[in-house]
Design a protein around this motif. Structure first.
Motif, PDB file in Angstrom:
ATOM      1  N   LEU A   1     -19.153  21.587  -5.099  1.00  0.00           N
ATOM      2  CA  LEU A   1     -19.289  23.022  -5.365  1.00  0.00           C
ATOM      3  C   LEU A   1     -19.581  23.811  -4.087  1.00  0.00           C
ATOM      4  CD1 LEU A   1     -21.260  22.914  -8.749  1.00  0.00           C
ATOM      5  CD2 LEU A   1     -18.826  23.402  -8.386  1.00  0.00           C
ATOM      6  N   ALA A   2     -20.029  23.090  -3.040  1.00  0.00           N
ATOM      7  CA  ALA A   2     -20.248  23.756  -1.754  1.00  0.00           C
ATOM      8  C   ALA A   2     -18.961  23.821  -0.942  1.00  0.00           C
ATOM      9  CB  ALA A   2     -21.328  23.017  -0.969  1.00  0.00           C
ATOM     10  N   GLY A   3     -17.886  23.264  -1.495  1.00  0.00           N
ATOM     11  CA  GLY A   3     -16.599  23.379  -0.816  1.00  0.00           C
ATOM     12  C   GLY A   3     -16.131  22.107  -0.141  1.00  0.00           C
ATOM     13  N   ASP A   4     -16.826  21.012  -0.356  1.00  0.00           N
ATOM     14  CA  ASP A   4     -16.400  19.739   0.232  1.00  0.00           C
ATOM     15  C   ASP A   4     -15.243  19.175  -0.605  1.00  0.00           C
ATOM     16  OD1 ASP A   4     -16.025  17.081   0.936  1.00  0.00           O
ATOM     17  OD2 ASP A   4     -18.151  16.662   1.204  1.00  0.00           O
ATOM     18  N   ARG A   5     -14.043  19.313  -0.070  1.00  0.00           N
ATOM     19  CA  ARG A   5     -12.849  18.935  -0.841  1.00  0.00           C
ATOM     20  C   ARG A   5     -12.803  17.441  -1.138  1.00  0.00           C
ATOM     21  NH1 ARG A   5      -8.901  23.015  -1.225  1.00  0.00           N
ATOM     22  NH2 ARG A   5     -10.088  24.570  -2.337  1.00  0.00           N
ATOM     23  N   SER A   6     -13.334  16.649  -0.208  1.00  0.00           N
ATOM     24  CA  SER A   6     -13.367  15.212  -0.438  1.00  0.00           C
ATOM     25  C   SER A   6     -14.260  14.887  -1.631  1.00  0.00           C
ATOM     26  CB  SER A   6     -13.876  14.518   0.834  1.00  0.00           C
ATOM     27  OG  SER A   6     -14.175  13.182   0.560  1.00  0.00           O
ATOM     28  N   ALA A   7     -15.404  15.568  -1.689  1.00  0.00           N
ATOM     29  CA  ALA A   7     -16.297  15.375  -2.839  1.00  0.00           C
ATOM     30  C   ALA A   7     -15.636  15.887  -4.113  1.00  0.00           C
ATOM     31  CB  ALA A   7     -17.616  16.094  -2.592  1.00  0.00           C
ATOM     32  N   GLY A   8     -14.907  16.986  -3.981  1.00  0.00           N
ATOM     33  CA  GLY A   8     -14.194  17.524  -5.142  1.00  0.00           C
ATOM     34  C   GLY A   8     -13.179  16.536  -5.686  1.00  0.00           C
ATOM     35  N   ARG A   9     -12.504  15.879  -4.773  1.00  0.00           N
ATOM     36  CA  ARG A   9     -11.514  14.877  -5.175  1.00  0.00           C
ATOM     37  C   ARG A   9     -12.203  13.690  -5.861  1.00  0.00           C
ATOM     38  NH1 ARG A   9      -5.740  14.137  -5.223  1.00  0.00           N
ATOM     39  NH2 ARG A   9      -5.495  11.942  -5.637  1.00  0.00           N
ATOM     40  N   ARG A  10     -13.317  13.242  -5.270  1.00  0.00           N
ATOM     41  CA  ARG A  10     -14.044  12.111  -5.872  1.00  0.00           C
ATOM     42  C   ARG A  10     -14.546  12.474  -7.272  1.00  0.00           C
ATOM     43  NH1 ARG A  10     -16.663  11.969  -1.003  1.00  0.00           N
ATOM     44  NH2 ARG A  10     -18.657  12.548  -1.926  1.00  0.00           N
ATOM     45  N   LEU A  11     -15.023  13.689  -7.371  1.00  0.00           N
ATOM     46  CA  LEU A  11     -15.529  14.136  -8.676  1.00  0.00           C
ATOM     47  C   LEU A  11     -14.389  14.192  -9.698  1.00  0.00           C
ATOM     48  CD1 LEU A  11     -18.260  15.062  -9.833  1.00  0.00           C
ATOM     49  CD2 LEU A  11     -17.583  17.411  -9.342  1.00  0.00           C
ATOM     50  N   ALA A  12     -13.255  14.737  -9.257  1.00  0.00           N
ATOM     51  CA  ALA A  12     -12.098  14.819 -10.158  1.00  0.00           C
ATOM     52  C   ALA A  12     -11.658  13.429 -10.599  1.00  0.00           C
ATOM     53  CB  ALA A  12     -10.946  15.555  -9.466  1.00  0.00           C
ATOM     54  N   GLU A  13     -11.629  12.498  -9.649  1.00  0.00           N
ATOM     55  CA  GLU A  13     -11.213  11.127  -9.986  1.00  0.00           C
ATOM     56  C   GLU A  13     -12.187  10.479 -10.965  1.00  0.00           C
ATOM     57  OE1 GLU A  13     -10.900   9.288  -6.182  1.00  0.00           O
ATOM     58  OE2 GLU A  13      -8.870  10.049  -5.817  1.00  0.00           O
ATOM     59  N   ARG A  14     -13.442  10.860 -10.853  1.00  0.00           N
ATOM     60  CA  ARG A  14     -14.438  10.242 -11.731  1.00  0.00           C
ATOM     61  C   ARG A  14     -14.373  10.815 -13.146  1.00  0.00           C
ATOM     62  NH1 ARG A  14     -20.951   9.439 -10.612  1.00  0.00           N
ATOM     63  NH2 ARG A  14     -21.430   8.753 -12.721  1.00  0.00           N
ATOM     64  N   VAL A  15     -14.185  12.105 -13.243  1.00  0.00           N
ATOM     65  CA  VAL A  15     -14.244  12.712 -14.584  1.00  0.00           C
ATOM     66  C   VAL A  15     -12.893  12.711 -15.297  1.00  0.00           C
ATOM     67  CG1 VAL A  15     -16.162  14.188 -13.888  1.00  0.00           C
ATOM     68  CG2 VAL A  15     -13.837  15.110 -13.839  1.00  0.00           C
TER      69      VAL A  15
ATOM     70  N   ARG B   1      -4.222  18.842  -8.395  1.00  0.00           N
ATOM     71  CA  ARG B   1      -4.500  20.177  -8.955  1.00  0.00           C
ATOM     72  C   ARG B   1      -5.986  20.358  -9.224  1.00  0.00           C
ATOM     73  NH1 ARG B   1      -1.519  20.296 -14.249  1.00  0.00           N
ATOM     74  NH2 ARG B   1      -2.470  22.338 -14.453  1.00  0.00           N
ATOM     75  N   MET B   2      -6.603  19.296  -9.736  1.00  0.00           N
ATOM     76  CA  MET B   2      -8.031  19.396 -10.035  1.00  0.00           C
ATOM     77  C   MET B   2      -8.833  19.560  -8.745  1.00  0.00           C
ATOM     78  SD  MET B   2      -8.296  16.535 -13.074  1.00  0.00           S
ATOM     79  CE  MET B   2     -10.062  16.715 -13.382  1.00  0.00           C
ATOM     80  N   ALA B   3      -8.453  18.800  -7.715  1.00  0.00           N
ATOM     81  CA  ALA B   3      -9.189  18.892  -6.450  1.00  0.00           C
ATOM     82  C   ALA B   3      -9.020  20.271  -5.832  1.00  0.00           C
ATOM     83  CB  ALA B   3      -8.716  17.811  -5.489  1.00  0.00           C
ATOM     84  N   VAL B   4      -7.813  20.809  -5.941  1.00  0.00           N
ATOM     85  CA  VAL B   4      -7.556  22.132  -5.374  1.00  0.00           C
ATOM     86  C   VAL B   4      -8.364  23.200  -6.095  1.00  0.00           C
ATOM     87  CG1 VAL B   4      -5.765  23.907  -5.240  1.00  0.00           C
ATOM     88  CG2 VAL B   4      -5.309  21.622  -4.394  1.00  0.00           C
ATOM     89  N   ALA B   5      -8.668  22.978  -7.361  1.00  0.00           N
ATOM     90  CA  ALA B   5      -9.403  23.983  -8.137  1.00  0.00           C
ATOM     91  C   ALA B   5     -10.874  24.047  -7.765  1.00  0.00           C
ATOM     92  CB  ALA B   5      -9.269  23.680  -9.638  1.00  0.00           C
ATOM     93  N   THR B   6     -11.373  23.065  -7.009  1.00  0.00           N
ATOM     94  CA  THR B   6     -12.783  23.123  -6.622  1.00  0.00           C
ATOM     95  C   THR B   6     -12.969  24.233  -5.602  1.00  0.00           C
ATOM     96  OG1 THR B   6     -12.396  21.434  -4.949  1.00  0.00           O
ATOM     97  CG2 THR B   6     -13.238  20.684  -7.070  1.00  0.00           C
TER      98      THR B   6
END
Lengths: 210, 257
Positions: A26-40, B76-81
């Motif tokens: 949520l702070a903008g770390d795209r790598s973390a965003g990707r990991r989170l997406a992969e997990r959920v 797409r999900m990662a881009v939405a963050t």
């Protein structure tokens, strides 16, 4: 909290990095965003499939679209719903995501409930899909199944732990390969091989006594 | 009974396995995934084991959880963050790849207001639809359009409370420059929809094309996008670009008329 920490330290459960990953994403770390997406994503998909039974959901959205929609709603309001996850309440992050996804999809279905028209090709609204009965084996196979529950199977169920019975069911009732069973259980293949070895041993033991 | 080898035993066990009626799953998919990930304590895991041992419906749910998630959807999900709050200058390297993958991306300039985040919604009018009405979402395959087709593309805000005040539509073919196109209209809840004939967007020559909707908090940010190279565009303003990659063909089968 102390019990949870202790359980983690002695290895009963894997430490959960979800809160840190959520904050980073949520702070903008795209790598973390990707990991989170992969997990959920697998959880969201399973929840969506369970609610829609593979049909289109509210607004005619398919599974991928509903998954993306649910994800965007989880991220909305500066990720309020994600930030609200508190591991000390005892629920796993996956369980929490499933619960919230269910609520979000149900809310979407309510909003689209006014349009209760039935689309061609069986593409009804989610509320209709939810009313469809689960697949049930036909009476003939049910009777055959009961007959097949013989003494050997009962012996194995009596002798195995619940985890062993899961392997027994996956490999022998559901007909999965060892690789497939391991993938579904999230364990190494050797774990399944070990249980298979025990199951075969118990079977030989039973046959020798018979 | 005679001694059997492993294969013989396995065959015997499979033949004698019970197949009870498949009912409703008892477990929540989230709890089941936590079980698969080793994130339950011993007591919770044992409870899940007990259910899985007897419930074929719950074991079937394991298949949904174990199946790989489409890489395009994860993109797409990662881009939405959210984007980083600092260092908002976007590196444009790879923008062409992002376009090809059908990803949304932003054009940002330090000091410019953040563009509201949008995502590709429904796509209608393609002659070949893969699994959904949004061909580049999930499947990774471009939508196939022919000159006589009418493209209808909708983009939606990821946050209903933060919508774009201005939007423009652009099209480009075969690595050419973006050209502004007509037919974009604001819809409900911050959505924008482009309705245009494929011919007016992409001309007559078949090829790989991109149609994109650019969104911004104010119209000024969109002023300089016309003529921009989609792959190597200069940084200019706080703009969210939502592209759709199109396989533009003379006929549905790709034949030359």
């Amino acid at each position: 909290m102390l019990i949870q920490l202790l359980a983690t330290v002695i290895g009963l459960r894997r430490p959960d990095d979800a809160p840190a990953t959520i904050r980073a994403a949520l702070a903008g770390d795209r790598s973390a965003g990707r990991r989170l997406a992969e997990r959920v994503a697998p959880v969201i998909r399973a929840r969506v499939l369970r609610m829609t039974r593979g049909r289109r959901g509210p607004g005619g959205l398919d599974t991928d679209d509903l998954m993306h929609e649910a994800w965007c709603r989880l991220l909305a309001d500066d990720g309020r719903r994600l930030r609200n996850y508190d591991p000390t309440r005892g629920k796993s992050f996956e369980g929490y995501i499933s619960m919230i996804t269910g609520q979000l999809i149900a809310t979407m279905a309510e909003k689209h409930g006014a349009a209760k028209r039935k689309a061609p090709g069986g593409e009804g609204e989610l509320s209709e899909a939810a009313a469809v009965p689960a697949p049930v084996a036909d009476p003939e196979s049910m009777a055959a199944g009961r007959q097949l529950q013989d003494a050997l199977w009962q012996h194995l169920e009596d002798q195995l732990s619940n985890r062993g019975r899961v392997v027994l069911a996956l490999v022998y009732a559901d007909g999965l390969t060892v690789d497939e069973a391991a993938a579904r259980m999230g364990v190494k293949k050797q774990v399944v091989y070990n249980w298979q070895h025990k199951i075969r041993g118990l079977t030989r033991q039973w046959m020798a006594a018979a | 009974m005679s001694a059997l080898d492993d294969d013989g035993l396995d065959a015997l066990l499979r033949a004698r396995a019970p197949h009870p009626a498949i009912g409703e799953p008892e477990l929540d998919p989230g709890d089941l995934q936590a079980w698969r990930s080793g994130r339950l304590d011993a007591e919770q895991a044992a409870a899940v084991d007990a259910v899985l041992a007897r419930s074929a419906a719950d074991r079937a749910m394991l298949a949904d959880l174990a199946a790989p998630v489409d890489a395009g959807l994860l993109d797409r999900m990662a881009v939405a963050t959210p984007r980083p709050q600092s260092n908002r200058r976007l590196v444009w390297a790879g923008a062409g790849l992002a376009l090809a993958a059908g990803l949304t991306f932003a054009v940002l300039r330090p000091g410019a207001p953040d563009a509201p985040a949008y995502t590709l919604g429904a796509v209608r009018g393609a002659v070949k639809i893969t699994r959904s009405q949004t061909p580049t979402q999930g499947s990774g395959e471009p939508a196939v359009f022919v000159p006589d087709g009418t493209l209808r593309l909708t983009v939606r805000p990821t946050d209903a409370g933060r919508t774009a005040a201005a939007a423009r539509a652009f099209a480009a073919c075969d690595d050419g420059a973006f050209r502004a196109v007509d037919g974009l209209e604001a819809g409900a809840d911050g959505a924008w929809t482009l309705v245009a004939s494929a011919r007016s967007l992409f001309g007559e020559a078949p090829g790989r094309c991109v149609v994109a909707i650019a969104l911004a908090a104010d119209a000024d940010a969109l002023a300089d996008l016309d003529g921009m190279d989609p792959a190597t565009a200069a940084e200019d303003g706080g703009v969210q670009l939502v592209p759709l990659t199109v396989d533009y063909r003379a006929t549905p089968d790709g034949e030359t008329p």
